[in-house]
Motif scaffolding. Structure first.
Motif, short mmCIF file in Angstrom:
data_model
loop_
_atom_site.label_atom_id
_atom_site.label_comp_id
_atom_site.label_asym_id
_atom_site.label_seq_id
_atom_site.Cartn_x
_atom_site.Cartn_y
_atom_site.Cartn_z
N PRO A 311 -5.06 15.19 27.74
CA PRO A 311 -4.86 16.57 28.15
C PRO A 311 -3.92 17.30 27.18
CG PRO A 311 -4.79 15.14 30.06
CD PRO A 311 -4.81 14.24 28.86
N ALA A 312 -4.33 18.49 26.78
CA ALA A 312 -3.54 19.21 25.78
C ALA A 312 -2.29 19.85 26.37
CB ALA A 312 -4.40 20.28 25.12
N ASP A 313 -2.38 20.28 27.63
CA ASP A 313 -1.24 20.99 28.21
C ASP A 313 -0.03 20.06 28.35
OD1 ASP A 313 -0.03 23.28 29.30
OD2 ASP A 313 -0.32 22.49 31.33
N GLY A 314 1.06 20.43 27.71
CA GLY A 314 2.29 19.64 27.75
C GLY A 314 2.35 18.54 26.72
N ALA A 315 1.31 18.39 25.91
CA ALA A 315 1.29 17.31 24.91
C ALA A 315 2.28 17.60 23.79
CB ALA A 315 -0.11 17.13 24.34
N ARG A 316 2.80 16.53 23.23
CA ARG A 316 3.69 16.62 22.06
C ARG A 316 2.90 16.18 20.84
NH1 ARG A 316 8.69 18.86 22.23
NH2 ARG A 316 9.77 17.10 21.25
N ILE A 317 3.07 16.88 19.72
CA ILE A 317 2.33 16.55 18.50
C ILE A 317 3.29 16.37 17.34
CG2 ILE A 317 0.25 17.74 19.30
CD1 ILE A 317 0.94 20.03 17.39
N ASP A 318 2.86 15.57 16.38
CA ASP A 318 3.72 15.26 15.23
C ASP A 318 3.47 16.18 14.05
OD1 ASP A 318 1.29 14.46 14.23
OD2 ASP A 318 1.89 12.40 13.75
N GLY A 319 2.82 17.32 14.28
CA GLY A 319 2.54 18.26 13.21
C GLY A 319 1.09 18.32 12.82
N ARG A 320 0.27 17.38 13.30
CA ARG A 320 -1.17 17.38 13.04
C ARG A 320 -1.90 17.14 14.34
NH1 ARG A 320 0.62 14.04 8.79
NH2 ARG A 320 0.59 15.11 6.78
N ALA A 321 -2.87 17.99 14.64
CA ALA A 321 -3.63 17.82 15.88
C ALA A 321 -4.85 18.71 15.86
CB ALA A 321 -2.77 18.14 17.10
N GLU A 322 -5.83 18.33 16.68
CA GLU A 322 -6.95 19.20 16.99
C GLU A 322 -6.90 19.49 18.49
OE1 GLU A 322 -11.84 19.28 17.32
OE2 GLU A 322 -10.85 17.54 16.42
N ILE A 323 -6.94 20.77 18.85
CA ILE A 323 -6.90 21.19 20.24
C ILE A 323 -8.26 21.81 20.56
CG2 ILE A 323 -5.74 22.62 21.95
CD1 ILE A 323 -3.36 22.68 19.83
#
Length: 439
Positions: A311-323
């Motif tokens: 789930p994208a809502d509330g997720a933490r990312i390290d600077g690279r992601a696809e939403i």
């Protein structure tokens, strides 16, 4: 894709040879525009995992490219790769159209040869550069971008049977600079490309003006012998996509498109950082019913995902992601730090997607803070919105093939927090550079 240092801009001459795709690009080893341009080189077997190589072409003292190997494209001819490009010599009115040949699989090119005479004074051409060559009807066609003394941009067309002797066959299209559909058509057209689609051939140009510099990538249908006065339409609705480069044929079954992702920070900022510029994700393209060119991430891009999603809502990312927002509306917000964020608003009722960077740090105010993609949704089955985040880069794609490419420069290092509508999915993605050469 970007290099760890230096200045990178236009992608050039993508070709496929024996299962390997070679992409060249404008490159300077140091982030200063007074350094002569060379052709950087990267290769891949899957459009995702790239390997950087030594520059494939560098200015040759005393030659017609002594002060820069500028933009163009390339063709495979048997085991050879033929590069057509603009060579710059200080003090010359025009960048001359040159050809250089690689006999080592595209790794390096030999000395240049001028294959097209510069325009004559009575032709009233004020800018002339960026050849695009392709095979057509058992011969070769070359398109060259131009500006004319009457303030119009144009695409000039030439034909050849041997790639060395060329005949001018008239302009494909031209238009006096103006505002058409809200877009500045420019007084010169850089980087002309011809993209085959199911609906016919589409021309892509990068609008440019002497006083204002670069504009945007525009497209319009072309065909027939008579020149057209086009109604250009925007290809990408962000602020940072320019100098599109097309590979007309690829083993994946469709043409592939890349663009230069420009900086949105000040010159001082990118010079201090030691690097500038990036190449976009590879894209597929098609012609919509209104004649506009639409794009989507190439299917190979899915291989960047390193997990099955969460789930994208509330997720933490390290600077690279696809939403991915599969359907519906709402807002995706990426929080970088205290009072530092950007928002992507998805409005199916209005049919628009809006990127708001007004709370993102480091963006030059002249670059603008809001970008709007119109006519953004359709019933194609593609997700409503796909958002790719890679450090300072944002590439946003909608179901109807609209795209928004822009930059942000967070002061706060990752991890960053994503807020998204219910049902949105986040995938962590990996860096696509396998190795970097030494110089």
């Amino acid at each position: 894709m970007h290099t760890s240092r230096g200045y990178l801009n236009d992608p050039n001459g993508p070709v496929e040879l024996e299962g390997t795709t070679h992409l060249y690009f404008q490159s300077r080893p140091y982030p200063h525009k007074d350094v002569p341009v060379e052709w950087g080189h990267a290769s891949t077997t899957d459009l995702i995992n790239w390997r950087l190589h030594r520059p494939a072409m560098s200015p040759l003292p005393g030659a017609r490219d002594a002060d820069g190997c500028w933009s163009g494209n390339a063709l495979v001819d048997g085991s050879e790769v033929h590069a057509y490009y603009s060579g710059k010599t200080a003090g010359d009115t025009y960048q001359s159209v040159l050809r250089a040949v690689s006999t080592d699989g595209g790794a390096s090119f030999g000395p240049p040869r001028q294959v097209l005479a510069d325009p004559l004074p009575d032709e009233q051409v004020t800018m002339f550069r960026d050849p695009f060559v392709y095979r057509e009807d058992d011969a070769l066609t070359m398109m060259v971008g131009a500006a004319r003394a009457d303030g119009s941009g144009a695409i000039r067309r030439y034909r050849s049977t041997d790639g060395i002797s060329w005949a001018y066959t008239g302009d494909v299209a031209g238009r006096v600079r103006g505002i058409v559909g809200g877009e500045d058509t420019g007084e010169g057209w850089e980087c002309p490309q011809i993209l085959p689609t199911d609906a016919g051939e589409i021309a892509l140009i990068s609008s440019w003006s002497f006083a204002d510099g670069v504009g945007h990538v525009l497209s319009f249908p072309v065909g027939g012998d008579a020149p057209v006065v086009p109604v250009p339409q925007r290809v990408d609705h962000g602020t940072s996509f320019y100098a599109a480069s097309v590979m007309r044929e690829h083993s994946s079954g469709s043409p592939v498109l890349w663009g230069w992702i420009r900086e949105a920070r000040s010159t001082v900022a990118w010079q201090d950082a030691g690097w500038a510029g990036a190449i976009s994700l590879p894209r597929t393209a098609w012609c919509a019913a209104d004649g506009s060119l639409r794009t989507a991430p190439h299917p190979a891009v899915d291989a960047l995902r390193i997990d099955t999603g969460r789930p994208a809502d509330g997720a933490r990312i390290d600077g690279r992601a696809e939403i991915v927002v599969p359907e519906g509306g709402g807002a995706v917000r990426i929080d970088f730090g205290a009072d530092e964020y950007c928002t992507i608003d998805i409005d199916p009722d209005a049919g628009i997607v809006t990127l708001d960077r007004s709370h993102a740090a480091g963006v030059d105010p002249l670059d603008g803070s809001r970008s709007v993609a119109p006519d953004a949704f359709d019933a194609s089955g593609r997700p409503a919105v796909r958002i790719f985040v890679d450090g300072s880069i944002l590439e946003i794609f909608t179901s109807a093939g609209r795209s928004v490419t822009s930059r942000v420069y967070p002061r706060s290092a990752p991890e960053w927090t994503v807020h998204a509508p219910a049902g949105a999915v986040l995938f962590d993605i990996r860096r696509s550079i396998e190795a970097e050469s030494t110089r």
